[in-house]
Motif scaffolding. Sequence first.
Motif, PDB file in Angstrom:
ATOM      1  N   UNK A 183       0.876  -1.169   0.000  1.00 58.27           N
ATOM      2  CA  UNK A 183       0.000   0.000   0.000  1.00 58.27           C
ATOM      3  C   UNK A 183       0.913   1.218   0.000  1.00 58.27           C
ATOM      4  N   UNK A 184       0.751   2.090  -0.984  1.00 58.36           N
ATOM      5  CA  UNK A 184       1.725   3.163  -1.212  1.00 58.36           C
ATOM      6  C   UNK A 184       1.040   4.521  -1.196  1.00 58.36           C
ATOM      7  N   UNK A 185       1.643   5.456  -0.464  1.00 59.64           N
ATOM      8  CA  UNK A 185       1.249   6.859  -0.519  1.00 59.64           C
ATOM      9  C   UNK A 185       2.424   7.614  -1.116  1.00 59.64           C
ATOM     10  N   UNK A 186       2.180   8.242  -2.253  1.00 59.09           N
ATOM     11  CA  UNK A 186       3.212   8.885  -3.057  1.00 59.09           C
ATOM     12  C   UNK A 186       2.961  10.382  -3.109  1.00 59.09           C
ATOM     13  N   UNK A 187       4.014  11.183  -2.941  1.00 58.73           N
ATOM     14  CA  UNK A 187       3.919  12.632  -3.099  1.00 58.73           C
ATOM     15  C   UNK A 187       4.720  13.049  -4.325  1.00 58.73           C
ATOM     16  N   UNK A 188       4.099  13.843  -5.197  1.00 63.74           N
ATOM     17  CA  UNK A 188       4.780  14.278  -6.406  1.00 63.74           C
ATOM     18  C   UNK A 188       4.208  15.592  -6.910  1.00 63.74           C
ATOM     19  N   UNK A 189       5.041  16.340  -7.647  1.00 60.65           N
ATOM     20  CA  UNK A 189       4.592  17.564  -8.320  1.00 60.65           C
ATOM     21  C   UNK A 189       4.312  17.314  -9.794  1.00 60.65           C
ATOM     22  N   UNK A 190       4.558  16.104 -10.251  1.00 62.88           N
ATOM     23  CA  UNK A 190       4.477  15.766 -11.666  1.00 62.88           C
ATOM     24  C   UNK A 190       3.162  15.035 -11.952  1.00 62.88           C
ATOM     25  N   UNK A 191       2.265  15.688 -12.692  1.00 63.41           N
ATOM     26  CA  UNK A 191       0.968  15.092 -12.982  1.00 63.41           C
ATOM     27  C   UNK A 191       1.074  13.812 -13.774  1.00 63.41           C
ATOM     28  N   UNK A 192       1.965  13.765 -14.753  1.00 62.45           N
ATOM     29  CA  UNK A 192       2.128  12.552 -15.555  1.00 62.45           C
ATOM     30  C   UNK A 192       2.611  11.400 -14.678  1.00 62.45           C
ATOM     31  N   UNK A 193       3.541  11.695 -13.777  1.00 55.00           N
ATOM     32  CA  UNK A 193       4.056  10.658 -12.877  1.00 55.00           C
ATOM     33  C   UNK A 193       2.958  10.154 -11.940  1.00 55.00           C
ATOM     34  N   UNK A 194       2.159  11.062 -11.416  1.00 54.98           N
ATOM     35  CA  UNK A 194       1.066  10.666 -10.530  1.00 54.98           C
ATOM     36  C   UNK A 194       0.101   9.735 -11.249  1.00 54.98           C
TER      37      UNK A 194
END
Length: 356
Positions: A183-194
């Motif tokens: 189960x992963x919670x990811x933080x990113x500024x990149x919409x494509x990556x999200x």
Amino acid sequence: MDTPLIEFEAVAKTKAGLAGIGFALARGETLALLGPAGAGKTMLLRLLAGQERPDRGRLLLAGRDLAPLSPPRRGIAVFEPGLPARSTVQEAVSQPLASYDVPGRDRPARVARALTLLGLDGFEGRPLAALAPLPRLRVALARALAPEQPVLLLDDPLAGLDPPARRALGFELRRLVRRLGLTVLLATRDGEEAMALADRVAVLEEGGIAQLDTPRRLYEEPATAFVASLAGENNRLPGTVEWREEEECGVRLACGPLVEARVADAGGPGSRCIVTIRPEKVAVAALPAEEMGEGALPAALRDLIFLGDHVRLLLELGEGGMLVAKRPVGSRVPVPGGPASVAWDPYAAFAFRALR
């Protein structure tokens, strides 16, 4: 959604501008927190990891309040790109295991499994200082996986890589977390990556969640202009609402033409708005607008760029309105100075209130 493994209940953290954050993750789900720098993404990860405490609200894991538990007792692993200096790969990956009470006899096997998962067999004795950025990042990911916790927190895990390597490692990471059932919670500024890594995406805006949805719904039905700007490329045409019905409206663009769009959160007649339309939703014809058909707008081609699987066209509408369109290679497109027109399905365009 399945019974939540992780729950945020009205979580607030004043210093990060977070107020009443609430969402849940099912077991085995990856959820991305998407937003610009300062939106509170990292703080939410720190709150879940136990590195910070909320001012209000609760965080639960499998229904259990996490507040009394120290970070190593929470069943949560944290990706940290910084690695210990003057260490070998083996030492760096093994180091966190003591804090998770992994017995010494079990640590070599945990390290070996993590290194194998990241394609680092044979790297055990190499000094970290001798590694290039990509292998160092793989070591950091192996270090996060070695404790074998059910929850993994990733804060911008692919930062510092060039685009091809970032994309390739992103897809590899997606396959890996699914294979392991994490189960992963990811933080990113990149919409494509999200959208590439996550099952669902939560867009943070002004201290709250503007929209939490699947990548496809986020892309195709953004709730606000801010969400639309983060989730993939979008044309943004300012204008004023001239008429409005329940789901549709007419907008006089600032550059001159009158267009129709689907109402998102735009106001009534006379209110300023932004019309958004995805580049791939724009039809382009090497014809005058009257020949293209109803709803077509005259345009002028200003630039054309070949990008392998598609061509990118920059077109001018009215007086200074710029519009990007994407068409497949081989499509008939206008030529500079020749006739050109554009059109789109009004339901594919959205009218949002203008951002201040």
